[in-house]
Scaffold this motif. Structure first.
Motif, PDB file in Angstrom:
ATOM      1  N   UNK A   5       0.796  -1.148  -0.407  1.00 17.92           N
ATOM      2  CA  UNK A   5       0.404   0.588  -0.046  1.00 17.92           C
ATOM      3  C   UNK A   5       1.041   1.426  -0.515  1.00 17.92           C
ATOM      4  N   UNK A   6       2.065   1.414   0.587  1.00 18.34           N
ATOM      5  CA  UNK A   6       2.664   2.251   0.535  1.00 18.34           C
ATOM      6  C   UNK A   6       3.008   3.112  -0.979  1.00 18.34           C
ATOM      7  N   UNK A   7       3.125   2.765  -1.972  1.00 23.34           N
ATOM      8  CA  UNK A   7       3.437   2.544  -2.982  1.00 23.34           C
ATOM      9  C   UNK A   7       2.086   3.773  -3.859  1.00 23.34           C
ATOM     10  N   UNK A   8       1.010   3.243  -2.906  1.00 29.30           N
ATOM     11  CA  UNK A   8       0.105   4.885  -3.048  1.00 29.30           C
ATOM     12  C   UNK A   8       0.102   6.118  -2.256  1.00 29.30           C
ATOM     13  N   UNK A   9       1.497   6.406  -1.885  1.00 27.44           N
ATOM     14  CA  UNK A   9       1.811   7.394  -1.497  1.00 27.44           C
ATOM     15  C   UNK A   9       3.032   7.807  -2.399  1.00 27.44           C
ATOM     16  N   UNK A  10       3.415   9.167  -2.021  1.00 27.01           N
ATOM     17  CA  UNK A  10       5.415   9.810  -2.394  1.00 27.01           C
ATOM     18  C   UNK A  10       5.771   9.160  -1.169  1.00 27.01           C
ATOM     19  N   UNK A  11       4.917  10.176  -0.298  1.00 30.25           N
ATOM     20  CA  UNK A  11       5.801   9.574   1.577  1.00 30.25           C
ATOM     21  C   UNK A  11       4.990   9.274   1.982  1.00 30.25           C
ATOM     22  N   UNK A  12       5.619   7.966   3.137  1.00 32.82           N
ATOM     23  CA  UNK A  12       4.734   7.259   4.041  1.00 32.82           C
ATOM     24  C   UNK A  12       5.391   6.977   5.225  1.00 32.82           C
ATOM     25  N   UNK A  13       5.347   7.600   6.374  1.00 30.86           N
ATOM     26  CA  UNK A  13       5.469   7.458   7.180  1.00 30.86           C
ATOM     27  C   UNK A  13       4.762   6.181   8.016  1.00 30.86           C
ATOM     28  N   UNK A  14       5.149   5.081   8.930  1.00 32.31           N
ATOM     29  CA  UNK A  14       4.430   4.117   8.842  1.00 32.31           C
ATOM     30  C   UNK A  14       4.913   3.674  10.285  1.00 32.31           C
ATOM     31  N   UNK A  15       4.019   4.240  11.287  1.00 31.01           N
ATOM     32  CA  UNK A  15       4.171   3.302  13.054  1.00 31.01           C
ATOM     33  C   UNK A  15       6.125   4.218  13.512  1.00 31.01           C
ATOM     34  N   UNK A  16       5.723   5.757  12.946  1.00 29.62           N
ATOM     35  CA  UNK A  16       7.469   5.056  12.807  1.00 29.62           C
ATOM     36  C   UNK A  16       7.962   6.350  14.445  1.00 29.62           C
ATOM     37  N   UNK A  17       8.651   5.827  15.493  1.00 25.66           N
ATOM     38  CA  UNK A  17       8.993   6.647  16.639  1.00 25.66           C
ATOM     39  C   UNK A  17      10.260   6.953  16.228  1.00 25.66           C
ATOM     40  N   UNK A  18      10.004   8.045  17.542  1.00 27.59           N
ATOM     41  CA  UNK A  18      11.999   8.442  18.285  1.00 27.59           C
ATOM     42  C   UNK A  18      12.627   8.730  19.109  1.00 27.59           C
ATOM     43  N   UNK A  19      13.450   7.578  19.338  1.00 28.65           N
ATOM     44  CA  UNK A  19      13.645   8.343  21.398  1.00 28.65           C
ATOM     45  C   UNK A  19      15.397   8.023  21.183  1.00 28.65           C
ATOM     46  N   UNK A  20      15.865   9.313  22.025  1.00 26.91           N
ATOM     47  CA  UNK A  20      16.545   9.961  21.714  1.00 26.91           C
ATOM     48  C   UNK A  20      17.506   8.669  22.426  1.00 26.91           C
ATOM     49  N   UNK A  21      17.000   8.690  24.078  1.00 21.89           N
ATOM     50  CA  UNK A  21      17.385   8.264  24.791  1.00 21.89           C
ATOM     51  C   UNK A  21      16.862   5.829  25.716  1.00 21.89           C
ATOM     52  N   UNK A  22      15.937   5.939  25.029  1.00 22.76           N
ATOM     53  CA  UNK A  22      15.042   4.632  24.501  1.00 22.76           C
ATOM     54  C   UNK A  22      14.406   4.717  25.852  1.00 22.76           C
ATOM     55  N   UNK A  23      13.664   6.030  26.468  1.00 25.97           N
ATOM     56  CA  UNK A  23      12.670   6.134  27.690  1.00 25.97           C
ATOM     57  C   UNK A  23      11.887   7.250  27.025  1.00 25.97           C
ATOM     58  N   UNK A  24      12.228   8.194  26.802  1.00 27.32           N
ATOM     59  CA  UNK A  24      11.177   9.201  25.835  1.00 27.32           C
ATOM     60  C   UNK A  24      10.439   9.509  24.794  1.00 27.32           C
TER      61      UNK A  24
END
Length: 366
Positions: A5-24
């Motif tokens: 389904x990702x081909x439908x969008x030119x850019x897709x973020x899917x369930x993206x998370x970001x932590x710098x310290x493993x907690x927050x």
């Protein structure tokens, strides 16, 4: 594994998370589809996760969890310089020892392009930002606005399909910033390139974007076209962050046919659209735009009518900004066009004001 389904969008973020310290988590479960050719703005206060999201798309930050797709392909493990993305930063990042033309030629040289191709593309990019005669100058010989246009031209010169812009107009003065907003908007319309733009300036976002993603606390609060975001905020944060907003708090008394009644602490009752309330006797925040309030409304014009005491009148050229005490709130703002005959606007004066329940939105507690 790639999602078909990702081909439908030119850019897709899917369930993206970001932590710098493993907690927050600074970005929490980001899901967003950006179609080809869209101008999407990520808008929010400092620390809301918008710049981190842009940097993950650029490849300068790595997602802790989830996938980012570009044109149907996962780019999580693709180096930034191999993603084919143009970037424009607030500080321009131009090489001071190179001329404007050399600055623009640089991204083409690292791609091993031929000399005549490079010259042609540099000329085309400079013409695009109306700096055709400035190729021999150095960045220090240009104004801030000209330097920013060179930075835009350098991002466009290798004809990427995606351009990322991180607060690119933050260092410019107000008039120049507004002028550049229109220039970037027009370049986008001409080229049809996909733009992801980051700013904390809501008027900039409203001016330029096809859609705006409002970020707060690492989460997209609302993703919508500018008009919808302003006219139909879905929660108190968006209502407060986008444009000026009158905020009245009370408890929900009743609901019927999409409308509800909110009782204010001072005893008055307000009828509003029931958008995001939590139930009878629960707290709710009313959102009402200052330009939707009428002074001395004629009979039948408004279904919410109260008396307001004028606390302050500020002349702003095309309109007056009137601060009033209404229902116990002394920071209630009414915007009055200067074409209107406003006799009763002396400070201390009492005047009836009103608004339609369809212009007032009952939301979550602020």
């Amino acid at each position: 594994m790639e999602n078909s389904a990702s081909s439908e969008a030119f850019v897709r973020f899917e369930g993206v998370q970001k932590s710098y310290d493993g907690k927050l988590l600074v970005v929490k479960d980001l899901n967003i589809d950006i179609p080809r050719g869209e101008f999407l703005t990520m808008l929010g206060p400092s620390g809301s996760g918008k710049t981190t999201s842009l940097m993950m798309l650029a490849g300068f930050e790595t997602a802790t969890h989830g996938n980012i797709y570009l044109d149907g392909h996962s780019i999580n493990n693709v180096a930034p310089h191999k993603r084919g993305i143009g970037m424009v930063f607030q500080n321009y990042a131009l090489f001071p020892h190179m001329t404007v033309a050399e600055n623009l030629a640089f991204p083409l040289q690292v791609r091993n392009m031929g000399k005549s191709d490079i010259e042609e593309r540099v000329k085309r990019a400079l013409d695009m930002v109306e700096l055709g005669n400035f190729g021999d100058r150095r960045p220090a010989q240009l104004s801030g606005g000209q330097q920013q246009r060179v930075a835009v031209a350098r991002a466009l010169v290798f004809e990427p399909e995606l351009i990322l812009m991180d607060e690119p107009l933050g260092a410019l003065d107000k008039n120049l910033r507004e002028q550049m907003q229109y220039e970037i908007k027009h370049i986008h319309e001409r080229l049809g390139v996909t733009v992801v733009y980051v700013t904390h300036d809501q008027s900039e976002a409203l001016t330029m974007s096809n859609r705006i993603a409002v970020f707060n606390d690492g989460v997209i609060q609302q993703l919508a076209p500018p008009t919808e975001l302003y006219e139909k905020p879905i929660n108190s944060f968006v209502a407060q962050f986008i444009g000026e907003n009158n905020k009245l708090s009370g408890t929900l008394q009743s609901t019927q046919d999409g409308l509800c009644t909110i009782r204010l602490p001072t005893g008055e009752e307000v009828t509003a659209l029931d958008i995001n309330t939590a139930g009878i006797d629960k707290e709710s925040t009313l959102s009402l735009r200052p330009e939707r309030v009428f002074l001395e409304p004629v009979q039948g014009q408004c279904d919410n009518v109260f008396n307001g005491k004028v606390e302050e009148v500020i002349y702003l050229g095309d309109h007056k900004r009137v601060r009033m005490n209404v229902c116990g709130h002394d920071d209630f703002i009414v915007k009055v066009p200067n074409s209107t005959d406003n006799k009763g606007l002396e400070v201390g004066g009492i005047t009836p004001i009103g608004w339609s329940s369809n212009d007032c939105r009952a939301l979550d507690p602020a």
